[in-house]
Design a protein around this motif. Structure first.
Motif, PDB file in Angstrom:
ATOM      1  N   CYS A  11      -1.320  45.911  10.123  1.00  0.00           N
ATOM      2  CA  CYS A  11      -2.387  45.514  11.075  1.00  0.00           C
ATOM      3  C   CYS A  11      -3.192  46.438  11.178  1.00  0.00           C
ATOM      4  CB  CYS A  11      -1.782  44.954  12.207  1.00  0.00           C
ATOM      5  SG  CYS A  11      -1.254  43.300  12.179  1.00  0.00           S
ATOM      6  N   TYR A  12      -4.551  46.763  11.101  1.00  0.00           N
ATOM      7  CA  TYR A  12      -5.441  47.770  11.129  1.00  0.00           C
ATOM      8  C   TYR A  12      -6.143  47.539  12.537  1.00  0.00           C
ATOM      9  CZ  TYR A  12      -9.670  50.447   9.887  1.00  0.00           C
ATOM     10  OH  TYR A  12     -10.990  51.150  10.091  1.00  0.00           O
ATOM     11  N   VAL A  13      -6.248  48.347  13.174  1.00  0.00           N
ATOM     12  CA  VAL A  13      -7.009  48.106  14.570  1.00  0.00           C
ATOM     13  C   VAL A  13      -7.677  49.391  14.945  1.00  0.00           C
ATOM     14  CG1 VAL A  13      -6.835  47.821  16.955  1.00  0.00           C
ATOM     15  CG2 VAL A  13      -4.876  46.808  15.458  1.00  0.00           C
ATOM     16  N   THR A  14      -9.236  49.118  15.321  1.00  0.00           N
ATOM     17  CA  THR A  14      -9.865  50.273  15.728  1.00  0.00           C
ATOM     18  C   THR A  14      -9.971  50.319  17.265  1.00  0.00           C
ATOM     19  OG1 THR A  14     -11.786  48.861  15.358  1.00  0.00           O
ATOM     20  CG2 THR A  14     -11.332  50.479  13.646  1.00  0.00           C
ATOM     21  N   CYS A  65      -7.337  40.522   2.272  1.00  0.00           N
ATOM     22  CA  CYS A  65      -7.924  40.844   3.542  1.00  0.00           C
ATOM     23  C   CYS A  65      -8.079  39.931   4.363  1.00  0.00           C
ATOM     24  CB  CYS A  65      -9.043  41.781   3.400  1.00  0.00           C
ATOM     25  SG  CYS A  65      -8.800  43.193   2.615  1.00  0.00           S
ATOM     26  N   ARG A  66      -7.973  39.878   5.669  1.00  0.00           N
ATOM     27  CA  ARG A  66      -8.616  38.895   6.821  1.00  0.00           C
ATOM     28  C   ARG A  66      -9.330  39.958   7.741  1.00  0.00           C
ATOM     29  NH1 ARG A  66      -5.002  33.499   7.289  1.00  0.00           N
ATOM     30  NH2 ARG A  66      -4.680  32.978   5.212  1.00  0.00           N
ATOM     31  N   TYR A  67     -10.152  39.367   8.478  1.00  0.00           N
ATOM     32  CA  TYR A  67     -10.838  40.251   9.375  1.00  0.00           C
ATOM     33  C   TYR A  67     -11.037  39.471  10.920  1.00  0.00           C
ATOM     34  CZ  TYR A  67     -12.279  42.889   5.423  1.00  0.00           C
ATOM     35  OH  TYR A  67     -12.154  43.307   3.994  1.00  0.00           O
ATOM     36  N   PHE A  68     -10.732  40.270  11.710  1.00  0.00           N
ATOM     37  CA  PHE A  68     -11.049  39.826  13.327  1.00  0.00           C
ATOM     38  C   PHE A  68     -11.905  40.799  14.037  1.00  0.00           C
ATOM     39  CE2 PHE A  68     -10.110  38.681  17.548  1.00  0.00           C
ATOM     40  CZ  PHE A  68      -9.842  37.704  17.581  1.00  0.00           C
ATOM     41  N   ASN A  69     -12.851  40.452  14.512  1.00  0.00           N
ATOM     42  CA  ASN A  69     -13.968  41.166  15.353  1.00  0.00           C
ATOM     43  C   ASN A  69     -13.387  41.359  16.690  1.00  0.00           C
ATOM     44  OD1 ASN A  69     -16.206  42.462  16.421  1.00  0.00           O
ATOM     45  ND2 ASN A  69     -17.727  41.147  15.663  1.00  0.00           N
ATOM     46  N   LEU A  70     -13.085  42.600  16.944  1.00  0.00           N
ATOM     47  CA  LEU A  70     -12.558  42.989  18.255  1.00  0.00           C
ATOM     48  C   LEU A  70     -13.587  43.240  19.441  1.00  0.00           C
ATOM     49  CD1 LEU A  70      -9.657  43.585  19.490  1.00  0.00           C
ATOM     50  CD2 LEU A  70     -10.086  46.134  18.793  1.00  0.00           C
ATOM     51  N   THR A  71     -14.682  43.243  18.962  1.00  0.00           N
ATOM     52  CA  THR A  71     -16.046  43.514  19.866  1.00  0.00           C
ATOM     53  C   THR A  71     -16.110  42.455  20.956  1.00  0.00           C
ATOM     54  OG1 THR A  71     -17.321  44.905  18.040  1.00  0.00           O
ATOM     55  CG2 THR A  71     -18.748  44.037  20.154  1.00  0.00           C
ATOM     56  N   LEU A  72     -16.303  43.094  22.228  1.00  0.00           N
ATOM     57  CA  LEU A  72     -16.662  42.049  23.356  1.00  0.00           C
ATOM     58  C   LEU A  72     -18.058  42.452  24.019  1.00  0.00           C
ATOM     59  CD1 LEU A  72     -13.292  42.004  25.515  1.00  0.00           C
ATOM     60  CD2 LEU A  72     -14.236  40.275  23.872  1.00  0.00           C
ATOM     61  N   PHE A  86      -4.741  48.443  24.404  1.00  0.00           N
ATOM     62  CA  PHE A  86      -3.239  48.815  24.666  1.00  0.00           C
ATOM     63  C   PHE A  86      -2.617  47.390  24.616  1.00  0.00           C
ATOM     64  CE2 PHE A  86       0.300  48.453  27.479  1.00  0.00           C
ATOM     65  CZ  PHE A  86       1.010  49.660  27.085  1.00  0.00           C
ATOM     66  N   VAL A  87      -3.130  46.229  25.216  1.00  0.00           N
ATOM     67  CA  VAL A  87      -2.469  44.946  25.209  1.00  0.00           C
ATOM     68  C   VAL A  87      -2.209  44.450  23.751  1.00  0.00           C
ATOM     69  CG1 VAL A  87      -2.458  42.586  26.166  1.00  0.00           C
ATOM     70  CG2 VAL A  87      -2.971  44.586  27.529  1.00  0.00           C
ATOM     71  N   VAL A  88      -3.408  44.484  23.090  1.00  0.00           N
ATOM     72  CA  VAL A  88      -3.710  44.063  21.669  1.00  0.00           C
ATOM     73  C   VAL A  88      -2.550  44.595  20.651  1.00  0.00           C
ATOM     74  CG1 VAL A  88      -4.876  43.876  19.538  1.00  0.00           C
ATOM     75  CG2 VAL A  88      -6.148  43.410  21.514  1.00  0.00           C
ATOM     76  N   VAL A  89      -2.555  46.048  21.078  1.00  0.00           N
ATOM     77  CA  VAL A  89      -1.430  46.723  19.976  1.00  0.00           C
ATOM     78  C   VAL A  89      -0.030  46.517  20.496  1.00  0.00           C
ATOM     79  CG1 VAL A  89      -0.431  49.062  19.504  1.00  0.00           C
ATOM     80  CG2 VAL A  89      -3.111  48.527  19.248  1.00  0.00           C
ATOM     81  N   MET A  90       0.141  46.482  21.659  1.00  0.00           N
ATOM     82  CA  MET A  90       1.736  46.133  22.284  1.00  0.00           C
ATOM     83  C   MET A  90       1.979  44.604  21.694  1.00  0.00           C
ATOM     84  SD  MET A  90       2.517  49.278  23.072  1.00  0.00           S
ATOM     85  CE  MET A  90       3.979  48.699  23.982  1.00  0.00           C
ATOM     86  N   ILE A  93      -8.342  44.272  12.412  1.00  0.00           N
ATOM     87  CA  ILE A  93      -8.696  43.967  13.867  1.00  0.00           C
ATOM     88  C   ILE A  93      -9.613  44.966  14.258  1.00  0.00           C
ATOM     89  CG2 ILE A  93      -8.027  43.307  15.941  1.00  0.00           C
ATOM     90  CD1 ILE A  93      -5.363  42.661  14.890  1.00  0.00           C
ATOM     91  N   MET A  94     -11.236  44.918  14.276  1.00  0.00           N
ATOM     92  CA  MET A  94     -11.831  45.953  14.279  1.00  0.00           C
ATOM     93  C   MET A  94     -13.260  45.487  14.983  1.00  0.00           C
ATOM     94  SD  MET A  94     -12.785  46.653  10.333  1.00  0.00           S
ATOM     95  CE  MET A  94     -13.567  45.164   9.453  1.00  0.00           C
TER      96      MET A  94
END
Length: 375
Positions: free
Chosen positions: A89-92, A45-52, A104-108, A16-17
């Motif tokens: 889960c890998y988060v940037t 691997c699966r990928y999710f774009n966190l960019t807004l 914070f909401v994503v990680v929690m 998630i990056m």
């Protein structure tokens, strides 16, 4: 399933990056991970774009559109976790401000879903907010039971209040290598290069002032500014150049990519990047310059001191001190042999530490270690 059988199967990672656009260091490293054969062969691997954000100026800002997009993101991340059931889960995440509150909401949420989480920071600023009651409370909960990846050891001080050093891994960024780097072209002048977005906090005006001081000292040089116009406009830039009488010393070229960008590196003697950008951590452009065998001058911002070896591959100067900057440039103009030697030492350091394959293998090793901890 016993450990032997478990290890014969690929571990599953949900990345998630941030990925481009906009183009910045974190997004580019996200793209490199996404495209990496090493990582995709090592893991399922699966990928999710966190960019807004739509552009660099949009980073960290709010708005109704972003809020709606974020709610949609949360829903989709939750669905992906339930369907994929990742081992990690890998988060940037972002480090501060409204963007941090979002992450914070994503990680929690991931924690509430009993996911093992590692966060990889490509920005900083936690230490500047930890005295605030709300932020301090959130950081304490955010970092609980998290593993953290940082780009350089100097960046640990930013999170040291909340994370024990034993829970931190260091993984410097790396960039793809040019298969063929042509011999540098000969040129009569001492050529200086700035390459980044044309932003005040990237040190554009500091370098312009340093050039004015060098001209005053009678030094022969030319400075090229290459980068997308941002909070400094082309009109404002050239107005300042004309005011300082630097038309023969400075040229701005706008954004350049690929072979056009490499052409500037080829004719450059010295790369100067006097940044004080608040999110600066590990500028990839310094690695690009080092690969081309160019000595570098930058500032002690973020993890830059882990890239430039003071007095060996270049110099680190105080932020927003153009007179000191001019002094270092002047020394290398007067000592071109030392400048060339620094460039070659930087090239050797790049080959040993900062190539993309070094990054891919190091990040894979770190992720495997985290996954199998507590198994």
């Amino acid at each position: 399933m016993n450990m032997k059988n478990y290890m014969n199967n690929k571990s599953k990672i949900l990345f998630i990056m941030h990925m481009p656009p906009p183009v910045h260091g974190a997004a580019m490293m996200g793209k490199y991970i996404h495209d990496s054969q090493v990582i995709n062969q090592a893991f399922d691997c699966r990928y999710f774009n966190l960019t807004l954000a739509k552009n660099l100026q949009d980073i960290g800002k709010g708005g109704i559109r972003k809020f709606k997009d974020f709610i949609r993101q949360l829903w989709n991340i939750r669905k992906e976790v339930k369907a994929f059931q990742p081992d990690l889960c890998y988060v940037t995440p972002n480090a501060k401000g409204g963007a941090f509150y979002k992450d914070f909401v994503v990680v929690m949420m991931l924690k509430a879903m009993r996911q093992k989480v590692v966060i990889h920071y490509h920005n900083k600023g936690i230490a500047t907010r930890q005295h605030k009651f709300l932020d301090n409370f959130l950081y304490r909960n955010f970092f609980k039971n998290l593993k953290v990846i940082l780009l350089a050891e100097p960046l640990y001080q930013d999170i040291s209040k909340y994370v024990k050093r034993e829970n931190v891994s260091i993984c410097p960024n790396g960039i793809p290598t040019n298969e063929i780097i042509p011999l540098k072209t000969s040129h009569p002048n001492f050529n200086i290069l700035f390459l980044s977005n044309m932003m005040k906090e990237k040190g554009v005006w500091d370098l312009v002032e340093a050039c004015r001081l060098l001209k005053k000292e009678g030094k022969k040089f030319h400075c090229d500014f290459v980068g997308k116009w941002s909070d400094i406009t082309e009109t404002d830039f050239y107005s300042r150049i004309q005011e300082d009488g630097l038309e023969q010393y400075i040229t701005a070229h706008g954004a350049k990519y690929g072979d056009e960008k490499n052409a500037f590196f080829q004719k450059t003697d010295l790369f100067v990047f006097p940044t004080y950008y608040n999110n600066e951590c590990f500028p990839l452009v310094l690695l690009e310059a080092m690969e081309q065998g160019i000595a570098c001058i930058s500032t002690n911002e973020g993890g830059i001191s882990a890239i430039i070896q003071e007095g060996k591959t270049g110099y680190i100067v105080k932020k927003q001190e153009p007179q000191i900057l001019a002094g270092k440039i002047e020394y290398l103009i007067d000592h071109p042999d030392i400048c060339q030697r620094m460039g070659q030492t930087g090239k050797d350091r790049f080959d040993h530490e900062f190539t993309l394959d070094k990054f891919e293998n190091q990040i894979s090793k770190i992720l495997k270690t985290i996954i199998f901890q507590d198994k």
